[in-house]
Design a protein around this motif. Structure first.
Motif, PDB file in Angstrom:
ATOM      1  N   SER A  67       0.831  -1.198   0.000  1.00 29.70           N
ATOM      2  CA  SER A  67       0.000   0.000   0.000  1.00 29.70           C
ATOM      3  C   SER A  67       0.874   1.260   0.000  1.00 29.70           C
ATOM      4  O   SER A  67       0.591   2.218  -0.734  1.00 29.70           O
ATOM      5  N   GLU A  68       1.920   1.255   0.813  1.00 27.03           N
ATOM      6  CA  GLU A  68       2.838   2.395   0.841  1.00 27.03           C
ATOM      7  C   GLU A  68       3.524   2.571  -0.505  1.00 27.03           C
ATOM      8  O   GLU A  68       3.669   3.700  -0.990  1.00 27.03           O
ATOM      9  N   THR A 128       1.068   4.015  -2.981  1.00 26.98           N
ATOM     10  CA  THR A 128       0.880   5.445  -2.725  1.00 26.98           C
ATOM     11  C   THR A 128       2.077   6.237  -3.247  1.00 26.98           C
ATOM     12  O   THR A 128       1.912   7.280  -3.881  1.00 26.98           O
ATOM     13  N   SER A 152       2.177   9.016  -6.298  1.00 30.93           N
ATOM     14  CA  SER A 152       2.740  10.342  -6.077  1.00 30.93           C
ATOM     15  C   SER A 152       3.812  10.650  -7.117  1.00 30.93           C
ATOM     16  O   SER A 152       3.843  11.746  -7.683  1.00 30.93           O
TER      17      SER A 152
END
Length: 133
Positions: free
Chosen positions: A54-55, A58, A62
């Motif tokens: 998930s990180e 993300t 970005s």
């Protein structure tokens, strides 16, 4: 007496069977506990990996947005640069002078037509000769 012998044999067999059942139950419980602990460990590892994925997702989103912004800024700069190229009167004069040199005009003709100082016209001629060599 025979009946007592059979009863004792049955009792011994029953106790032996009960002992085996207890041993298998303990082994099964021990293995089950080990598998349960392994399942818990695996579950925790899966949760950690999900969090990391998930990180990463993300972070990639970005980065993707930033790349798009930079590409858009790059396109805007290219358009601005192209617009400035055509808006700059000096650039037009030099472009025309270079074209005249490429077409074989002589030094005095370039100076007269483009209203360039002699030193600049001579520089254009020397640069053109270097490119041709």
């Amino acid at each position: 007496m025979l009946l007592l012998g059979i009863a004792i044999a049955g009792l011994v067999f029953g106790l032996f069977s009960l002992l085996l059942i207890v041993m298998f139950k303990k082994r099964y419980a021990s293995e089950l506990g080990a598998q349960l602990q392994q399942f818990k460990d695996s579950s925790e590892q899966i949760n950690i990996l999900r969090s990391e994925v998930s990180e990463l997702r993300t972070g990639l989103l970005s980065i993707g947005k930033r790349v798009l912004e930079v590409e858009q800024q790059n396109q805007e700069l290219i358009q601005q640069q192209a617009a400035q190229k055509y808006d700059d009167p000096d650039a037009k004069i030099y472009s025309r002078a270079v074209k005249m040199v490429e077409l074989g005009a002589d030094l005095d003709e370039v100076i007269r037509e483009c209203e360039l100082p002699r030193a600049e016209a001579e520089l254009l001629f020397s640069l053109h000769k270097q490119k041709g060599a």
